[in-house]
Design an enzyme around this catalytic site. Structure first.
Site, PDB file in Angstrom:
ATOM      1  N   GLY A 191      -8.233   0.516   1.167  1.00  0.00           N
ATOM      2  CA  GLY A 191      -8.186  -1.140   1.081  1.00  0.00           C
ATOM      3  C   GLY A 191      -6.938  -1.499   1.702  1.00  0.00           C
ATOM      4  O   GLY A 191      -5.853  -0.655   2.010  1.00  0.00           O
TER       5      GLY A 191
ATOM      6  N   ARG B 140     -13.745   1.980   3.921  1.00  0.00           N
ATOM      7  CA  ARG B 140     -13.546   2.893   2.777  1.00  0.00           C
ATOM      8  C   ARG B 140     -14.419   4.093   3.062  1.00  0.00           C
ATOM      9  O   ARG B 140     -15.635   4.222   2.369  1.00  0.00           O
ATOM     10  CB  ARG B 140     -13.876   2.249   1.345  1.00  0.00           C
ATOM     11  CG  ARG B 140     -13.010   1.463   0.753  1.00  0.00           C
ATOM     12  CD  ARG B 140     -13.174   1.003  -0.572  1.00  0.00           C
ATOM     13  NE  ARG B 140     -12.086  -0.039  -0.760  1.00  0.00           N
ATOM     14  CZ  ARG B 140     -10.972   0.071  -1.432  1.00  0.00           C
ATOM     15  NH1 ARG B 140     -10.423   1.182  -1.684  1.00  0.00           N
ATOM     16  NH2 ARG B 140     -10.329  -1.029  -1.693  1.00  0.00           N
TER      17      ARG B 140
ATOM     18  N   ASP C 269      -4.983   7.678  -0.799  1.00  0.00           N
ATOM     19  CA  ASP C 269      -5.440   8.993  -1.422  1.00  0.00           C
ATOM     20  C   ASP C 269      -6.428   9.447  -0.255  1.00  0.00           C
ATOM     21  O   ASP C 269      -6.488  10.624   0.246  1.00  0.00           O
ATOM     22  CB  ASP C 269      -6.071   8.803  -2.840  1.00  0.00           C
ATOM     23  CG  ASP C 269      -5.209   9.358  -3.920  1.00  0.00           C
ATOM     24  OD1 ASP C 269      -4.113   9.532  -3.409  1.00  0.00           O
ATOM     25  OD2 ASP C 269      -5.727   9.613  -4.789  1.00  0.00           O
TER      26      ASP C 269
ATOM     27  N   THR D 132      -0.498   2.168  -0.674  1.00  0.00           N
ATOM     28  CA  THR D 132      -1.390   1.922  -1.777  1.00  0.00           C
ATOM     29  C   THR D 132      -0.532   1.062  -2.718  1.00  0.00           C
ATOM     30  O   THR D 132       0.541   1.134  -2.945  1.00  0.00           O
ATOM     31  CB  THR D 132      -1.675   2.976  -2.641  1.00  0.00           C
ATOM     32  OG1 THR D 132      -2.123   2.676  -3.739  1.00  0.00           O
ATOM     33  CG2 THR D 132      -0.564   4.036  -2.690  1.00  0.00           C
TER      34      THR D 132
ATOM     35  N   ASP E 102      -1.041   0.753  -5.598  1.00  0.00           N
ATOM     36  CA  ASP E 102      -0.748   1.442  -6.965  1.00  0.00           C
ATOM     37  C   ASP E 102       0.532   2.306  -6.802  1.00  0.00           C
ATOM     38  O   ASP E 102       0.857   2.713  -8.095  1.00  0.00           O
ATOM     39  CB  ASP E 102      -2.065   2.402  -7.044  1.00  0.00           C
ATOM     40  CG  ASP E 102      -3.353   1.559  -7.513  1.00  0.00           C
ATOM     41  OD1 ASP E 102      -3.165   0.223  -7.583  1.00  0.00           O
ATOM     42  OD2 ASP E 102      -4.256   2.078  -7.738  1.00  0.00           O
TER      43      ASP E 102
ATOM     44  N   ASP F  35       0.831   5.250  -6.295  1.00  0.00           N
ATOM     45  CA  ASP F  35       0.737   6.367  -7.009  1.00  0.00           C
ATOM     46  C   ASP F  35       0.673   7.881  -6.073  1.00  0.00           C
ATOM     47  O   ASP F  35       0.249   8.918  -6.542  1.00  0.00           O
ATOM     48  CB  ASP F  35      -0.377   6.580  -7.929  1.00  0.00           C
ATOM     49  CG  ASP F  35      -1.736   6.132  -7.306  1.00  0.00           C
ATOM     50  OD1 ASP F  35      -1.879   5.895  -6.208  1.00  0.00           O
ATOM     51  OD2 ASP F  35      -2.890   6.228  -8.102  1.00  0.00           O
TER      52      ASP F  35
ATOM     53  N   ARG G 139      -5.190   2.215 -11.201  1.00  0.00           N
ATOM     54  CA  ARG G 139      -6.145   2.828 -11.759  1.00  0.00           C
ATOM     55  C   ARG G 139      -5.909   4.077 -12.344  1.00  0.00           C
ATOM     56  O   ARG G 139      -6.152   4.313 -13.562  1.00  0.00           O
ATOM     57  CB  ARG G 139      -7.274   3.133 -10.725  1.00  0.00           C
ATOM     58  CG  ARG G 139      -8.430   3.925 -11.164  1.00  0.00           C
ATOM     59  CD  ARG G 139      -9.412   4.087  -9.916  1.00  0.00           C
ATOM     60  NE  ARG G 139     -10.694   4.423 -10.637  1.00  0.00           N
ATOM     61  CZ  ARG G 139     -11.817   4.595 -10.078  1.00  0.00           C
ATOM     62  NH1 ARG G 139     -11.968   4.102  -8.817  1.00  0.00           N
ATOM     63  NH2 ARG G 139     -13.010   4.769 -10.703  1.00  0.00           N
TER      64      ARG G 139
END
Lengths: 341, 341, 341, 341
Positions: free
Chosen positions: D10, D72, D103, D125, D127, D129, D171
């Site tokens: 993304g 993706r 990831d 990202t 996120d 993470d 997520r």
């Protein structure tokens, strides 16, 4: 139909929205070819042109500046300028011209119209002093930037007896100064509309600091001037290009305040920061509406007119009606600024 | 003179600027006592009052919400409501009332005025659909928020055949939808003014994705409805408080688009984010001007009127003239949105 | 336990987040009473205290400045200052002290700790030059403001051979200058870390303008100085309070550039605008973490330490380790700024 | 040397800063040719390449998204994917590869490295993470957007017993949720790190509304899950692309709260708005540093590593060390969020 397009004078946020609208509506609705001139009237005289198409206007709505470039050059003030314009228009077979600009460009537009060219103008200036329209492109973004800066100055620690002077643009009219002062709750605003008496300024600050405050914010339009015959005499210095010298009047007022009150006084000059960056939604919408209205007007055969906002409507105003006039801040707004200080 | 002040209906950014102006001008220029009612008309009926002074309005210009609190309660729709209002005004010796609100509050104001109370109203609504004024407090900030969200969605990777639906407020009029769509260059905008034909929507998207794009943004006003007799039937669900259910129409349109095109379609509902946060300079100035004009009008003995923006001027409009009318988006703006998509 | 709290030195955005955290965690987790001192160490010496409770910290996360007030007063530099501090702490039965500040306040804190007071410090400075911590409160917001201003300057029309100097804060270290230059893609950055050679600056600008550009942006930290023995001599003027005179070095560089290149050169001084307004999320989070860690440390019996950010962790650093040191911009960052110009 | 460059997964704000740095430093410092792949690994397999030069990176620092496009698609999960990568690299004579991604892209990078390709990765990202680095590109901008939305929700009228749920991305880790909750002072935050017990959530809200509030804000990470064996069972729905379904968990929590408390509960899902728009200065600087470090590492002969932020330093981490790990929010941050609610 081949329609020329230029942007003149200082750049402001929102120009690209107008350019985009001219291209989209011109091509999409009428099938015109839009011809871009680089660097304003300078590009017209020099024949610096290119076909302006959809590939040039992608993602420009959020961009400040002008994708056409601009210059502070006016054909009517230079020998053979108007002739140069006419020669290029003929060579490029351009049937009509849309020009986006401030005072100088609008004046040039009326001269070129008199020479027989079909022309429609779009007003832009962060000073908002073009006669005949409620708003010009660029003003709203500038007020937003000035207000945010004033908000920031406002939240810093309120030091004892400090005066913060913030100078904003506005040579002949105090639109940015008055509106950003109201929006931010500034204590005092000095504008070209109302020459100031430094003794009254000082009296106001002394009274305020004695009565209930330890901190004052004074918004100064770059074109603010002292009242004739008052205690402060001042001759505004003129820059290389005839422009106002940034900070000059503010630095002078600072000295006067410090000498007369002993208050620590600081000056911030917003300068070019006011002209750049992402246009507000208001300037993007205004640019889009003006651009659409201009190409509509050209296509209907109008000439010698300027697009203008009047309340909720976009109308056309003859260029000759606005020549030589400056739209100053109305009394009601000046009073609101004073009442809410 | 003792002047009551209330804010009713949903809160919007810019209310505090109006409250501040009423207090500053009311105390400073006229020497009035301003009496605040908590939680709108509910506070009037309940006698929930306090003297509203300069200490309450420090640093509120940049604050969203309303320092008075608000409620969706209208005295004329509840038994003995108007009598309760009159009783409180008498008990508190309040000679005039300024009420800031949208449709419901303005309607209540006209009922209370009919009962003999001196009253001046100030329009606020992020929907901008109050008749008789170019702008209502809160609208400009909401358009700014919607435009910024659309800008963000616009810059994400342009995935193949994805449709992004962004739902904004606007129950009876598509002001936020149309203006933010123009400002951000959205591809399609659906409004209450122009019921949509889902088949045309789908045709447009298919054509666009086949011809030259891989991505479309559709702005949907929450009050958008399908054309009567068209291919999509829809009954808008109604919330607990009679309000529009956020996201309902958008989720329905999403299903229709996915079924008819196979395009991956996503929905974002801006919701309450549009009502909050720092007011724009435009809303702060509008609130300041309306507040000043309202207390000026009250002090001159006016009643049964609403402050309104008309072009550059703040004027007064009789409340009876605006009753039952909705100001919808004019054709010119709808056309600009279509032309520049 | 009665814990005193003060903010000293210039105010920066994010102080209120730290104050809020001390109160929330102090009351909620430990049942302490938090005692606020007004105007920094001045308030300690003067005994200007009040019980600081939950009612003071509502809605302060988004507010710039400090709700405690601040002052540039340091007890160890004034006769009997430390004794005054001790007397007030005893009179008010205060068992521990949390002080939030920059260099001066941290130095005072270590002196007061030496006198036997339990003390934990929290670093704040928009200059980010406190030794021992990756970040100090206020820095991130200042970089955001400087970057936005540079973005704006960047999008204005690229005039032929114009040089824009933008002066930002940074007396002993160029953190704001270097980071905002990288973020905005500025062409040149002058910092205290690397004294500049005006002849190299001029050579760079001439080469750039000859080769491929018509416009350059130069970011100048207020503490930038010319290289010893280079072509430009400069004695930095000192202000009334020992502070750097805003704009002094930039105006001097402007003259040198104009004389040596003939390029039209303009100066913008961001000044106090950098210190105010809404803190970024980063400064609010840093303030919240430091405030929580400080009250946790005090409650565990720690003293003579400062909260510090190290990577993802908040740690404690002895005050004596940081005394007299300045954290300058590391070589890697300076190189990135140069490489990406 | 010919160096390939791709962005996968993304898109997030800050990618263009990294691309720009690779090009500037790669060309300017080392004289490499940078070859861009369109649409991530998809473009590598398809051989969709172009020479990436200075003309592509003008004015991209402030642009969200990625000028390279993304997809993706991961070569190691599709038949012959890795072979396709190797074939293209050979055909295009590409000696080394820089890939920017989350990831999936990092995992692909380690597989491609194992096949003998010289490769350096850059983590991105929203996120945050990715294991082994304090920060990934895009996270800071997302937190800024979430915080601003929470600020806005916070200033709206505090209605009686209303609960506002705001769902943000995250997520496998609650980084955006926890940091934006701290920054905005939200009352409750639900994350993947700490499965929630709906009965405790309800008890907290009831107690808060009874004791001293009429309004609560609950921040929910999209990956929040109920505690195993607690009163609420929940099976997360999975989208067409294996992604989390936006709003699903929040709508479910809303129903539980309304049934158990009777409080009017509203959901806002920020969705794609979090991924777009102007990158913050922090993400631009991080992208610039990572891009510079990656091309430096490639030029030194490094392979199989990822650029990482550790405190103030940019370091290299072996890709094999980070494989299969998720960096979750540390206990200290979770505690700060709880303490300051």
């Amino acid at each position: 139909m081949r329609v020329g397009l230029l942007t003149g004078g200082g750049d402001v946020p929102g120009l690209n929205a107008a350019i985009r609208a001219v291209v989209k509506q011109g091509e999409g609705e009428y099938g015109h070819s839009i011809i871009g001139f680089r660097n304003g009237w300078r590009g017209v005289v020099d024949g610096d042109v290119f076909p302006l198409g959809r590939q040039h206007i992608r993602n420009v709505l959020t961009q400040g500046g002008t994708l056409l470039g601009t210059a502070r050059f006016h054909p009517h003030s230079s020998d053979g300028g108007i002739d140069g314009v006419l020669a290029t228009l003929e060579a490029e077979r351009i049937e009509a011209l849309i020009c986006i600009g401030g005072d100088g460009t609008l004046h040039a537009a009326s001269k070129v119209a008199e020479a027989g060219v079909r022309i429609v103008a779009i007003p832009k200036t962060i000073d908002n002093d073009v006669w005949g329209t409620d708003r010009s492109i660029g003003f709203d973004t500038a007020v937003g930037i000035a207000t945010e800066a004033l908000d920031r100055v406002h939240t810093t620690a309120e030091s004892h007896n400090r005066v913060m002077i913030v100078e904003v643009m506005g040579r002949h009219a105090g639109w940015i100064a008055v509106t950003s002062a109201i929006a931010s709750g500034a204590e005092l605003v000095l504008t070209p509309e109302e020459p100031f008496d430094i003794e009254k300024v000082v009296k106001f600050l002394k009274h305020r600091h004695r009565a209930h405050a330890s901190f004052s914010i004074v918004v100064v339009a770059e074109g603010a001037v002292p009242l004739q015959g008052s205690a402060m005499s001042y001759e505004a210095p003129v820059g290389k290009f005839g422009e106002i010298v940034a900070g000059a009047i503010s630095e002078r007022i600072k000295v006067e305040i410090e000498e007369r009150t002993g208050f620590d006084t600081r000056v911030t000059v917003l300068g070019h920061v006011q002209r750049g960056g992402i246009p507000t939604h208001t300037d993007r919408i205004l640019g889009s509406r003006f651009g659409t209205a201009a190409i509509d007007a050209i296509s209907r055969g109008e000439t010698g007119v300027m697009t203008a906002l009047r309340g909720e409507d976009v109308v056309l105003v003859p260029l000759e009606e606005i020549a030589g006039k400056v739209k100053q801040v109305p009394a009601e707004l000046l009073q609101v600024a004073r009442a809410l200080a």
